[in-house]
Motif scaffolding. Sequence first.
Motif, PDB file in Angstrom:
ATOM      1  N   ASN A 113      27.141  14.856   1.040  1.00  0.00           N
ATOM      2  CA  ASN A 113      27.641  16.268   0.721  1.00  0.00           C
ATOM      3  C   ASN A 113      27.614  16.656  -0.872  1.00  0.00           C
ATOM      4  OD1 ASN A 113      29.247  14.294  -0.323  1.00  0.00           O
ATOM      5  ND2 ASN A 113      31.185  15.078   0.579  1.00  0.00           N
ATOM      6  N   ARG A 114      26.686  16.211  -1.330  1.00  0.00           N
ATOM      7  CA  ARG A 114      26.360  16.547  -3.112  1.00  0.00           C
ATOM      8  C   ARG A 114      25.196  17.324  -3.136  1.00  0.00           C
ATOM      9  NH1 ARG A 114      28.678  11.045  -6.044  1.00  0.00           N
ATOM     10  NH2 ARG A 114      30.403  10.998  -4.601  1.00  0.00           N
ATOM     11  N   THR A 115      24.926  18.197  -3.729  1.00  0.00           N
ATOM     12  CA  THR A 115      23.791  19.017  -4.458  1.00  0.00           C
ATOM     13  C   THR A 115      23.561  18.777  -5.723  1.00  0.00           C
ATOM     14  OG1 THR A 115      25.145  20.925  -4.924  1.00  0.00           O
ATOM     15  CG2 THR A 115      24.207  20.833  -2.623  1.00  0.00           C
ATOM     16  N   ARG A 116      22.201  18.724  -6.180  1.00  0.00           N
ATOM     17  CA  ARG A 116      21.906  18.574  -7.477  1.00  0.00           C
ATOM     18  C   ARG A 116      21.292  19.929  -8.230  1.00  0.00           C
ATOM     19  NH1 ARG A 116      18.735  12.847  -6.452  1.00  0.00           N
ATOM     20  NH2 ARG A 116      20.846  11.628  -6.204  1.00  0.00           N
ATOM     21  N   TRP A 122      17.820  18.241 -12.751  1.00  0.00           N
ATOM     22  CA  TRP A 122      18.972  17.154 -12.864  1.00  0.00           C
ATOM     23  C   TRP A 122      18.069  15.733 -13.063  1.00  0.00           C
ATOM     24  CZ3 TRP A 122      18.886  12.567  -9.936  1.00  0.00           C
ATOM     25  CH2 TRP A 122      20.054  11.745  -9.963  1.00  0.00           C
TER      26      TRP A 122
END
Length: 432
Positions: free
Chosen positions: A121-124, A128
Amino acid sequence: MNNRVFVLSSTKKPLMPCTPARARKLLHAGRAAIYRRQPFTIILLERAAGDTQPIEVKLDPGSKTTGIALVADFLCGRTVIWAANLHHRGQAIRSALTDRRAFRRGRRARKTRYRAPRFLNRTRLAGWLPPSLRARVDNVRHLTTKLQARAPIASAAVETVRFDTQALQNPEISGVEYQQGELAGYEVREYLLEKWNRTCAYCGARDVPLEVEHIVPRSRGGSDRVSNLTLACRPCNERKGSQPIEEFLKGKPEVLRRIQAQARTPLKDAAAVNATRYAIGEAVKSVGLPTTFWSGGRTKKNRVTQGYVKDHWIDAACVGESGAAVRIASGMQALTIKATGRGRRRVQGNDRFGFPRGTPRSAKRVHGFQTGDLAKLTCTTGKSAGVHVGRIAAIRARGWFVLNKHDRPAREFRLLQRADGYDYTNDQPSPS
């Protein structure tokens, strides 16, 4: 010859750095005062302006150490007036993140409050970089900003190292082979069977079950790349265990040379430089300096042509077209700058299993001091009697601090300079 001393006007405008002898005369005459001790900077008390010459900051980025050099044009030619080797802490950051990940996984596995996994559930953001690589970029940007505030820097030159990982392993690679890679059409095990002639690399046994073996054990930093893999029978694999190959084959020098001849150069450091080269260039440009980019081949040619020894700061001085003729004083000392970080965010320590240990920290500073501050300890009694200058290694809530292994109360300390996330020491003179 030591690095020149940074000089600021009474309005804190950067002037041309002066020699240490000139700085001592100004301090003794009362015409200047110490502004910063590391890196050493003085501020003039009666002079608000002065003539300056353009100074170029040159950078030689590396995976573990970045060379920095300030070069100015004098009548005798382009001369290095200040140099440093900046040591990054990428490996320490990686180790800390690995420990944190293990602790969190352990907590989720125990009979505690359910914690849902967060890996999906994380976006970069675009551009990055892993924290261990981002730290390298941030270190270079911070040091460039510091130097820009203390010297009249007009431009920057950065070595853009271009590593081709396949070409490093096989310089003759080309065409379709280059596009497909060395493992195209093979499974790793089948590739190793073909490469090592279906024999044990250590004893030469054939027609026996063979196991995939790490030449450099994983427990000693070895990777899973095919360049670090070989084949071994079970008895040899168990006897070798986690020993270095040099120790395991110390009685078989011919076998050792044969295996090492087939091993490939590890590319971990090359990958780190490859991943950060553009980010470092953009970071230097972000401080407002006109920046040029140059190849590592040109740097090496400039250094070898001038007969200089290999060092990071010397490579930095030889970066670019202007590095073809640069003067480095014999015996010049470069500053060693080690990134130490600015302390931990967590308020409570933990043991090796991840369980809380001790009491939560109530404040980062105690009696106005924090870990990493440059301080002066004046002690009149006990085994620590004398004057000691250094960085505070530990602070305690009860008001006792540790400096150079001396554990003394806060009243005996005097603050010299706040911690800035770096430690500064002088290198030995470079060979002429």
